[in-house]
Write a protein that holds these residues in place. Structure first.
Motif, PDB file in Angstrom:
ATOM      1  N   ASN A 178      47.509  34.547  40.332  1.00  0.00           N
ATOM      2  CA  ASN A 178      48.498  34.313  41.388  1.00  0.00           C
ATOM      3  C   ASN A 178      49.726  35.212  41.223  1.00  0.00           C
ATOM      4  O   ASN A 178      50.704  35.049  41.949  1.00  0.00           O
ATOM      5  N   SER A 179      49.679  36.127  40.267  1.00  0.00           N
ATOM      6  CA  SER A 179      50.834  36.972  39.977  1.00  0.00           C
ATOM      7  C   SER A 179      50.566  38.422  40.348  1.00  0.00           C
ATOM      8  O   SER A 179      49.468  38.942  40.126  1.00  0.00           O
ATOM      9  N   LEU A 180      51.591  39.081  40.861  1.00  0.00           N
ATOM     10  CA  LEU A 180      51.472  40.501  41.184  1.00  0.00           C
ATOM     11  C   LEU A 180      51.241  41.336  39.936  1.00  0.00           C
ATOM     12  O   LEU A 180      50.658  42.415  40.004  1.00  0.00           O
ATOM     13  N   VAL A 181      51.654  40.837  38.789  1.00  0.00           N
ATOM     14  CA  VAL A 181      51.447  41.558  37.533  1.00  0.00           C
ATOM     15  C   VAL A 181      49.955  41.686  37.233  1.00  0.00           C
ATOM     16  O   VAL A 181      49.514  42.648  36.616  1.00  0.00           O
ATOM     17  N   SER A 182      49.172  40.727  37.709  1.00  0.00           N
ATOM     18  CA  SER A 182      47.720  40.811  37.562  1.00  0.00           C
ATOM     19  C   SER A 182      47.166  42.004  38.337  1.00  0.00           C
ATOM     20  O   SER A 182      46.274  42.715  37.865  1.00  0.00           O
ATOM     21  N   VAL A 183      47.708  42.252  39.532  1.00  0.00           N
ATOM     22  CA  VAL A 183      47.308  43.423  40.327  1.00  0.00           C
ATOM     23  C   VAL A 183      47.651  44.703  39.570  1.00  0.00           C
ATOM     24  O   VAL A 183      46.853  45.644  39.509  1.00  0.00           O
ATOM     25  N   MET A 184      48.839  44.719  38.986  1.00  0.00           N
ATOM     26  CA  MET A 184      49.268  45.882  38.208  1.00  0.00           C
ATOM     27  C   MET A 184      48.344  46.112  37.017  1.00  0.00           C
ATOM     28  O   MET A 184      47.921  47.250  36.747  1.00  0.00           O
ATOM     29  N   ALA A 185      48.006  45.042  36.291  1.00  0.00           N
ATOM     30  CA  ALA A 185      47.130  45.167  35.124  1.00  0.00           C
ATOM     31  C   ALA A 185      45.732  45.643  35.527  1.00  0.00           C
ATOM     32  O   ALA A 185      45.146  46.503  34.865  1.00  0.00           O
ATOM     33  N   LEU A 186      45.211  45.101  36.632  1.00  0.00           N
ATOM     34  CA  LEU A 186      43.889  45.534  37.114  1.00  0.00           C
ATOM     35  C   LEU A 186      43.905  47.007  37.507  1.00  0.00           C
ATOM     36  O   LEU A 186      42.949  47.743  37.228  1.00  0.00           O
ATOM     37  N   THR A 187      44.981  47.430  38.155  1.00  0.00           N
ATOM     38  CA  THR A 187      45.112  48.842  38.541  1.00  0.00           C
ATOM     39  C   THR A 187      45.110  49.732  37.303  1.00  0.00           C
ATOM     40  O   THR A 187      44.440  50.767  37.267  1.00  0.00           O
ATOM     41  N   ASP A 188      45.847  49.319  36.278  1.00  0.00           N
ATOM     42  CA  ASP A 188      45.882  50.084  35.027  1.00  0.00           C
ATOM     43  C   ASP A 188      44.511  50.128  34.368  1.00  0.00           C
ATOM     44  O   ASP A 188      44.075  51.169  33.867  1.00  0.00           O
ATOM     45  N   LEU A 189      43.823  48.990  34.335  1.00  0.00           N
ATOM     46  CA  LEU A 189      42.500  48.924  33.716  1.00  0.00           C
ATOM     47  C   LEU A 189      41.518  49.878  34.400  1.00  0.00           C
ATOM     48  O   LEU A 189      40.709  50.536  33.736  1.00  0.00           O
ATOM     49  N   LEU A 190      41.598  49.945  35.708  1.00  0.00           N
ATOM     50  CA  LEU A 190      40.696  50.820  36.461  1.00  0.00           C
ATOM     51  C   LEU A 190      41.061  52.286  36.252  1.00  0.00           C
ATOM     52  O   LEU A 190      40.187  53.131  36.027  1.00  0.00           O
ATOM     53  N   ASN A 191      42.368  52.594  36.318  1.00  0.00           N
ATOM     54  CA  ASN A 191      42.799  53.979  36.118  1.00  0.00           C
ATOM     55  C   ASN A 191      42.498  54.485  34.720  1.00  0.00           C
ATOM     56  O   ASN A 191      42.178  55.664  34.520  1.00  0.00           O
ATOM     57  N   LEU A 192      42.588  53.591  33.734  1.00  0.00           N
ATOM     58  CA  LEU A 192      42.312  53.961  32.344  1.00  0.00           C
ATOM     59  C   LEU A 192      40.814  53.934  32.033  1.00  0.00           C
ATOM     60  O   LEU A 192      40.408  54.216  30.904  1.00  0.00           O
ATOM     61  N   LYS A 193      40.000  53.551  33.040  1.00  0.00           N
ATOM     62  CA  LYS A 193      38.546  53.474  32.904  1.00  0.00           C
ATOM     63  C   LYS A 193      38.114  52.483  31.819  1.00  0.00           C
ATOM     64  O   LYS A 193      37.102  52.674  31.149  1.00  0.00           O
ATOM     65  N   VAL A 194      38.920  51.438  31.653  1.00  0.00           N
ATOM     66  CA  VAL A 194      38.571  50.364  30.728  1.00  0.00           C
ATOM     67  C   VAL A 194      37.518  49.464  31.358  1.00  0.00           C
ATOM     68  O   VAL A 194      36.633  48.947  30.686  1.00  0.00           O
ATOM     69  N   ILE A 195      37.615  49.283  32.674  1.00  0.00           N
ATOM     70  CA  ILE A 195      36.606  48.519  33.400  1.00  0.00           C
ATOM     71  C   ILE A 195      36.014  49.408  34.484  1.00  0.00           C
ATOM     72  O   ILE A 195      36.661  50.336  34.964  1.00  0.00           O
ATOM     73  N   LYS A 196      34.785  49.099  34.848  1.00  0.00           N
ATOM     74  CA  LYS A 196      34.115  49.857  35.904  1.00  0.00           C
ATOM     75  C   LYS A 196      34.503  49.303  37.270  1.00  0.00           C
ATOM     76  O   LYS A 196      35.036  48.196  37.384  1.00  0.00           O
ATOM     77  N   ALA A 197      34.216  50.082  38.281  1.00  0.00           N
ATOM     78  CA  ALA A 197      34.617  49.723  39.641  1.00  0.00           C
ATOM     79  C   ALA A 197      34.033  48.385  40.087  1.00  0.00           C
ATOM     80  O   ALA A 197      34.723  47.577  40.721  1.00  0.00           O
ATOM     81  N   ASP A 198      32.772  48.123  39.752  1.00  0.00           N
ATOM     82  CA  ASP A 198      32.136  46.867  40.168  1.00  0.00           C
ATOM     83  C   ASP A 198      32.819  45.663  39.522  1.00  0.00           C
ATOM     84  O   ASP A 198      33.013  44.622  40.167  1.00  0.00           O
TER      85      ASP A 198
END
Length: 378
Positions: A178-198
């Motif tokens: 429920n936090s915008l910080v979660s969106v920020m963390a997910l964006t970082d995870l994707l940009n850093l290729k820590v998680i895959k797109a799916d």
């Protein structure tokens, strides 16, 4: 009399109700002159900055009341005729700041659960970053002094730290949907290729509806869709036969992969501007010097744009193997053919040109090379 009491009560209720709307920023501020104008900036849905209000500093303080935050997003303060900003999350809670002119980044922002989580995220990531820098420096020193055992231990410690940081980002994203910080963390995870797109798409779907419709939520959705499209492009997997290629060398001649093959060949995608690449280079040099006479060859494929930057980095890092580059940055046709979307990227080929390993760094690279070439020597 009774009517007067009721009227006063209604006025007070309306006043209280008005006070509940919106939020205020109260700041103690050091270093700025009286009268300096402070601007409160937001970012529009089209990603353009807009000024929503302003206030003047008096006696090293200011207070400003702002309209209700209709959508979760980052806002930031700027100061007239002074560079830099102070970042915060717009939320309908009073915000208190301590601002330092000589170090805006050290300013303190308190108020509201969103800002609390946001600054916890920033400070934790900063702490991990500083520790990684220290370990990287220790690793480089140990490598230059040929202290292989110490370098291996430092590299292992660095990998553990990276894994810990990644886990922190993941848990924050998963536990604060429920936090915008979660969106920020997910964006970082994707940009850093820590998680895959799916995986990012699944986590995005778990976010609150109100977050997915925010500017940052929409940006993340576009990023995920782009990553999914890229993931469907061609990749060079383990077991694939490596495609031959030709490109100019630093001297202007044309060199092919086929001409560069050894018993074991590393295709090393890198660039002079890539800090992780430059940090890994001492390890690659050490492995090359140790195993070249046993049959290890390397061909470096640079994603540089400038000839002089490319050749200087080769000399500075003592990269005494074959090099090619089309000087086309991320548009390099070899990188595209191999599905390279981040660097450093390595492909290890056997004598027949088959990919037998990918993206090995630090101790893992030497371990793989030694397993093959030491076995061949028996």
């Amino acid at each position: 009399m009774r009517r007067i009491v009721l009227l006063v009560t209604l006025i007070l209720l309306v006043a209280c109700k008005k006070e509940e709307k919106g939020y205020s920023i109260t700041a103690d501020i050091t270093g700025f002159d009286n009268g300096t104008v402070v601007y409160v900036n937001a970012i529009s849905q089209s990603n353009r900055p807009i000024i929503i209000d302003s206030v003047a500093i008096q006696d090293e303080k200011f207070k400003i009341t702002l309209p209700p935050a209709e959508s979760n997003d980052f806002n930031y303060l700027t100061f007239k005729n002074f560079p830099g900003n102070v970042l915060f999350l717009a939320e309908n809670n009073p915000i208190r700041m301590t601002i330092y002119k000589d170090s805006l980044r050290s300013s303190i922002v308190k108020g509201g659960s969103e800002n609390e989580l946001f600054f916890k995220y920033l400070s934790t990531i900063k702490s991990y970053g500083e520790e990684k820098i220290n370990l990287n420096n220790e690793y480089q020193i140990a490598s230059k002094l040929n202290e292989s055992e110490k370098a291996v231990k430092i590299a292992a410690k660095r990998e553990q730290l990276i894994a810990k940081e990644r886990q922190f980002r993941k848990e924050l994203a998963e536990n604060n949907t429920n936090s915008l910080v979660s969106v920020m963390a997910l964006t970082d995870l994707l940009n850093l290729k820590v998680i895959k797109a799916d995986e990012a798409k699944e986590k995005y779907a778990a976010l609150a509806d109100t977050l997915r419709t925010t500017r940052l939520g929409k940006n993340l959705n576009q990023l995920i869709n782009s990553a999914i499209a890229i993931s469907k492009q061609k990749t060079m997997n383990i077991g694939s036969s490596a495609e031959d290629f030709s490109a100019p060398t630093p001297s202007g001649k044309t060199l092919s992969l086929k001409e560069s093959m050894g018993k074991i060949t590393i295709i090393d995608f890198w660039a002079s501007w890539c800090k992780p690449c430059r940090m890994e280079n001492p390890n690659v040099v050490r492995v090359y010097n140790k195993y070249h006479k046993k049959g290890l060859n390397i061909i470096g494929v640079s994603l540089d744009k400038k000839q002089e930057s490319w050749t200087k980095a080769i000399a500075d890092d003592n990269l005494d193997w074959n090099h090619v580059s089309n000087l086309q940055f991320w548009q390099d046709p070899i990188a595209r053919a191999y599905g390279v979307r981040s660097i450093p990227a390595t492909f290890i080929l056997d004598e027949q040109g088959n990919v037998i390993a990918k993206n090995l760094r630090g101790p893992a690279l030497e371990k793989k090379i030694s397993e093959i070439l030491d076995a061949k020597a028996l």
